[in-house]
Design a protein around this motif. Structure first.
Motif, PDB file in Angstrom:
ATOM      1  N   VAL A 151       0.843  -1.199   0.000  1.00  7.87           N
ATOM      2  CA  VAL A 151       0.000   0.000   0.000  1.00  7.87           C
ATOM      3  C   VAL A 151       0.875   1.244   0.000  1.00  7.87           C
ATOM      4  O   VAL A 151       0.626   2.204  -0.748  1.00  7.87           O
ATOM      5  N   GLU A 152       1.930   1.227   0.814  1.00  9.59           N
ATOM      6  CA  GLU A 152       2.832   2.375   0.881  1.00  9.59           C
ATOM      7  C   GLU A 152       3.529   2.596  -0.455  1.00  9.59           C
ATOM      8  O   GLU A 152       3.677   3.730  -0.918  1.00  9.59           O
ATOM      9  N   ALA A 153       3.953   1.494  -1.097  1.00  7.58           N
ATOM     10  CA  ALA A 153       4.632   1.608  -2.391  1.00  7.58           C
ATOM     11  C   ALA A 153       3.684   2.166  -3.450  1.00  7.58           C
ATOM     12  O   ALA A 153       4.085   3.015  -4.267  1.00  7.58           O
ATOM     13  N   ARG A 154       2.437   1.724  -3.445  1.00  6.24           N
ATOM     14  CA  ARG A 154       1.454   2.229  -4.412  1.00  6.24           C
ATOM     15  C   ARG A 154       1.164   3.716  -4.177  1.00  6.24           C
ATOM     16  O   ARG A 154       0.994   4.488  -5.130  1.00  6.24           O
ATOM     17  N   THR A 155       1.106   4.089  -2.901  1.00  5.90           N
ATOM     18  CA  THR A 155       0.865   5.499  -2.581  1.00  5.90           C
ATOM     19  C   THR A 155       2.023   6.360  -3.046  1.00  5.90           C
ATOM     20  O   THR A 155       1.816   7.446  -3.616  1.00  5.90           O
ATOM     21  N   ARG A 156       3.252   5.895  -2.816  1.00  6.57           N
ATOM     22  CA  ARG A 156       4.431   6.642  -3.275  1.00  6.57           C
ATOM     23  C   ARG A 156       4.427   6.775  -4.786  1.00  6.57           C
ATOM     24  O   ARG A 156       4.761   7.831  -5.334  1.00  6.57           O
ATOM     25  N   GLU A 157       4.040   5.693  -5.483  1.00  7.11           N
ATOM     26  CA  GLU A 157       4.002   5.734  -6.944  1.00  7.11           C
ATOM     27  C   GLU A 157       2.949   6.735  -7.422  1.00  7.11           C
ATOM     28  O   GLU A 157       3.187   7.493  -8.364  1.00  7.11           O
ATOM     29  N   LEU A 158       1.790   6.753  -6.748  1.00  2.00           N
ATOM     30  CA  LEU A 158       0.735   7.701  -7.103  1.00  2.00           C
ATOM     31  C   LEU A 158       1.226   9.138  -6.923  1.00  2.00           C
ATOM     32  O   LEU A 158       1.011  10.000  -7.787  1.00  2.00           O
ATOM     33  N   ILE A 159       1.908   9.401  -5.819  1.00  2.37           N
ATOM     34  CA  ILE A 159       2.429  10.747  -5.554  1.00  2.37           C
ATOM     35  C   ILE A 159       3.475  11.125  -6.589  1.00  2.37           C
ATOM     36  O   ILE A 159       3.495  12.256  -7.094  1.00  2.37           O
ATOM     37  N   ASP A 160       4.347  10.182  -6.946  1.00  2.00           N
ATOM     38  CA  ASP A 160       5.378  10.454  -7.956  1.00  2.00           C
ATOM     39  C   ASP A 160       4.753  10.751  -9.314  1.00  2.00           C
ATOM     40  O   ASP A 160       5.171  11.675 -10.023  1.00  2.00           O
ATOM     41  N   VAL A 161       3.761   9.952  -9.693  1.00  2.00           N
ATOM     42  CA  VAL A 161       3.079  10.166 -10.976  1.00  2.00           C
ATOM     43  C   VAL A 161       2.401  11.530 -10.994  1.00  2.00           C
ATOM     44  O   VAL A 161       2.513  12.286 -11.970  1.00  2.00           O
ATOM     45  N   ALA A 162       1.712  11.861  -9.906  1.00  2.00           N
ATOM     46  CA  ALA A 162       1.033  13.156  -9.836  1.00  2.00           C
ATOM     47  C   ALA A 162       2.037  14.300  -9.941  1.00  2.00           C
ATOM     48  O   ALA A 162       1.802  15.285 -10.655  1.00  2.00           O
ATOM     49  N   GLY A 163       3.174  14.166  -9.261  1.00  2.00           N
ATOM     50  CA  GLY A 163       4.194  15.208  -9.322  1.00  2.00           C
ATOM     51  C   GLY A 163       4.704  15.426 -10.734  1.00  2.00           C
ATOM     52  O   GLY A 163       4.853  16.570 -11.187  1.00  2.00           O
ATOM     53  N   CYS A 164       4.966  14.337 -11.434  1.00  2.00           N
ATOM     54  CA  CYS A 164       5.444  14.439 -12.819  1.00  2.00           C
ATOM     55  C   CYS A 164       4.411  15.102 -13.724  1.00  2.00           C
ATOM     56  O   CYS A 164       4.754  15.936 -14.578  1.00  2.00           O
ATOM     57  N   LEU A 165       3.142  14.744 -13.548  1.00  2.00           N
ATOM     58  CA  LEU A 165       2.093  15.322 -14.389  1.00  2.00           C
ATOM     59  C   LEU A 165       1.850  16.797 -14.068  1.00  2.00           C
ATOM     60  O   LEU A 165       1.593  17.601 -14.969  1.00  2.00           O
ATOM     61  N   PHE A 166       1.926  17.158 -12.793  1.00  2.00           N
ATOM     62  CA  PHE A 166       1.795  18.572 -12.431  1.00  2.00           C
ATOM     63  C   PHE A 166       2.913  19.390 -13.069  1.00  2.00           C
ATOM     64  O   PHE A 166       2.694  20.505 -13.555  1.00  2.00           O
ATOM     65  N   LEU A 167       4.125  18.836 -13.058  1.00  2.00           N
ATOM     66  CA  LEU A 167       5.259  19.542 -13.663  1.00  2.00           C
ATOM     67  C   LEU A 167       5.087  19.678 -15.170  1.00  2.00           C
ATOM     68  O   LEU A 167       5.426  20.710 -15.756  1.00  2.00           O
ATOM     69  N   LYS A 168       4.560  18.649 -15.797  1.00  2.00           N
ATOM     70  CA  LYS A 168       4.452  18.625 -17.252  1.00  2.00           C
ATOM     71  C   LYS A 168       3.296  19.464 -17.766  1.00  2.00           C
ATOM     72  O   LYS A 168       3.421  20.173 -18.776  1.00  2.00           O
ATOM     73  N   HIS A 169       2.143  19.394 -17.066  1.00  2.00           N
ATOM     74  CA  HIS A 169       0.925  20.033 -17.587  1.00  2.00           C
ATOM     75  C   HIS A 169       0.417  21.182 -16.728  1.00  2.00           C
ATOM     76  O   HIS A 169      -0.540  21.856 -17.118  1.00  2.00           O
ATOM     77  N   GLY A 170       1.034  21.423 -15.574  1.00  2.00           N
ATOM     78  CA  GLY A 170       0.507  22.414 -14.659  1.00  2.00           C
ATOM     79  C   GLY A 170      -0.571  21.820 -13.775  1.00  2.00           C
ATOM     80  O   GLY A 170      -1.023  20.683 -13.984  1.00  2.00           O
ATOM     81  N   TYR A 171      -1.003  22.586 -12.783  1.00  2.00           N
ATOM     82  CA  TYR A 171      -2.005  22.085 -11.844  1.00  2.00           C
ATOM     83  C   TYR A 171      -3.380  22.004 -12.487  1.00  2.00           C
ATOM     84  O   TYR A 171      -4.066  20.985 -12.419  1.00  2.00           O
ATOM     85  N   THR A 172      -3.799  23.087 -13.143  1.00  2.00           N
ATOM     86  CA  THR A 172      -5.127  23.095 -13.756  1.00  2.00           C
ATOM     87  C   THR A 172      -5.161  22.290 -15.050  1.00  2.00           C
ATOM     88  O   THR A 172      -6.240  21.922 -15.516  1.00  2.00           O
ATOM     89  N   GLY A 173      -4.006  22.010 -15.628  1.00  2.00           N
ATOM     90  CA  GLY A 173      -3.957  21.322 -16.910  1.00  2.00           C
ATOM     91  C   GLY A 173      -4.021  19.814 -16.831  1.00  2.00           C
ATOM     92  O   GLY A 173      -4.028  19.141 -17.868  1.00  2.00           O
ATOM     93  N   VAL A 174      -4.061  19.270 -15.624  1.00  2.00           N
ATOM     94  CA  VAL A 174      -4.128  17.813 -15.492  1.00  2.00           C
ATOM     95  C   VAL A 174      -5.322  17.458 -14.603  1.00  2.00           C
ATOM     96  O   VAL A 174      -5.575  18.105 -13.589  1.00  2.00           O
ATOM     97  N   SER A 175      -6.062  16.463 -15.009  1.00  2.00           N
ATOM     98  CA  SER A 175      -7.259  16.061 -14.262  1.00  2.00           C
ATOM     99  C   SER A 175      -6.947  14.890 -13.344  1.00  2.00           C
ATOM    100  O   SER A 175      -5.958  14.173 -13.529  1.00  2.00           O
ATOM    101  N   LEU A 176      -7.808  14.687 -12.367  1.00  2.00           N
ATOM    102  CA  LEU A 176      -7.647  13.527 -11.496  1.00  2.00           C
ATOM    103  C   LEU A 176      -7.795  12.234 -12.286  1.00  2.00           C
ATOM    104  O   LEU A 176      -7.145  11.229 -11.980  1.00  2.00           O
ATOM    105  N   GLU A 177      -8.655  12.271 -13.298  1.00  2.00           N
ATOM    106  CA  GLU A 177      -8.821  11.079 -14.132  1.00  2.00           C
ATOM    107  C   GLU A 177      -7.513  10.712 -14.832  1.00  2.00           C
ATOM    108  O   GLU A 177      -7.147   9.533 -14.905  1.00  2.00           O
TER     109      GLU A 177
END
Length: 216
Positions: A23-49
């Motif tokens: 569970v911890e590893a999956r959570t870390r992966e989710l946070i890492d993925v979100a960080g990369c997408l925020f950097l690439k597309h901005g906060y408003t430019g990326v959806s939760l989906e």
């Protein structure tokens, strides 16, 4: 004739609940993925989906774990803060003042200058005016925690006793951060013209001496 059932007929074991480490590893992966997408597309430019799809989780999982997009951003910022800013409870550190502040300043400056941190700051600066949720999430995840820790540190009786009587203690957190920060305009506008690590450290030391001279 053997009474053993063929392998395909054996009862399947229940998968059960995932281990805490999984569970911890999956959570870390989710946070890492979100960080990369925020950097690439901005906060408003990326959806939760989009984040959920990339991280291979359900959107509901993000809401359950983080409360939504702002909570997920806070987790991204907190994870990066922990990685680059390992200062613990500075407000209860009993070492000499210069040693405590010097260590804090070194880690804090390195975190400010880390490329991904600068990229996230650019995202926040660009979008905060039109997205109060983003500004609040960013402030809660980093600046507020840092300022409150510094406020507790400078409010300690043993620390206040070392300060000049006329020093406005309430202004010390922002004063120290400004001295550490240096010239952020030049850092953001001309990132390729920044000094070497050794020169940056020397300049940071000079700014800290100016800070000490103003308060001690």
């Amino acid at each position: 004739m053997s009474k053993d059932l063929p392998e395909s007929s054996q009862p399947l074991k229940s998968a059960g609940r995932p281990k805490a480490s999984e569970v911890e590893a999956r959570t870390r992966e989710l946070i890492d993925v979100a960080g990369c997408l925020f950097l690439k597309h901005g906060y408003t430019g990326v959806s939760l989906e989009a984040i959920a799809r990339e991280a291979r989780v359900a959107v509901r999982t993000i809401y359950v774990k983080f409360g939504g997009k702002a909570g997920l951003l806070k987790a991204v910022l907190a994870a990066r803060r922990e990685r680059f800013f390992p200062v613990g409870k500075m407000d209860v550190d009993q070492r000499p003042l210069r040693e405590v502040i010097g260590e804090f300043a070194g880690y804090f400056y390195d975190m400010l200058c880390e490329p991904d941190a600068m990229a996230l700051q650019r995202v926040v600066i660009a979008e905060a005016g039109s997205n109060p949720e983003l500004a609040e999430a960013f402030y809660e995840a980093g600046p507020r925690a840092t300022r409150e820790m510094l406020e507790r540190y400078f409010a300690r009786p043993d620390i206040r006793a070392q300060l000049r009587p006329d020093v406005p203690v309430a202004l010390l957190p922002s004063h120290l951060i400004a001295c550490i920060n240096g010239d952020p305009v030049m850092r953001f506008l001309f990132p390729r013209q920044q000094p070497s690590h050794e020169e940056a450290r020397r300049l940071l030391s000079d700014r800290l001496e100016l800070f000490y001279h103003s308060i001690l």
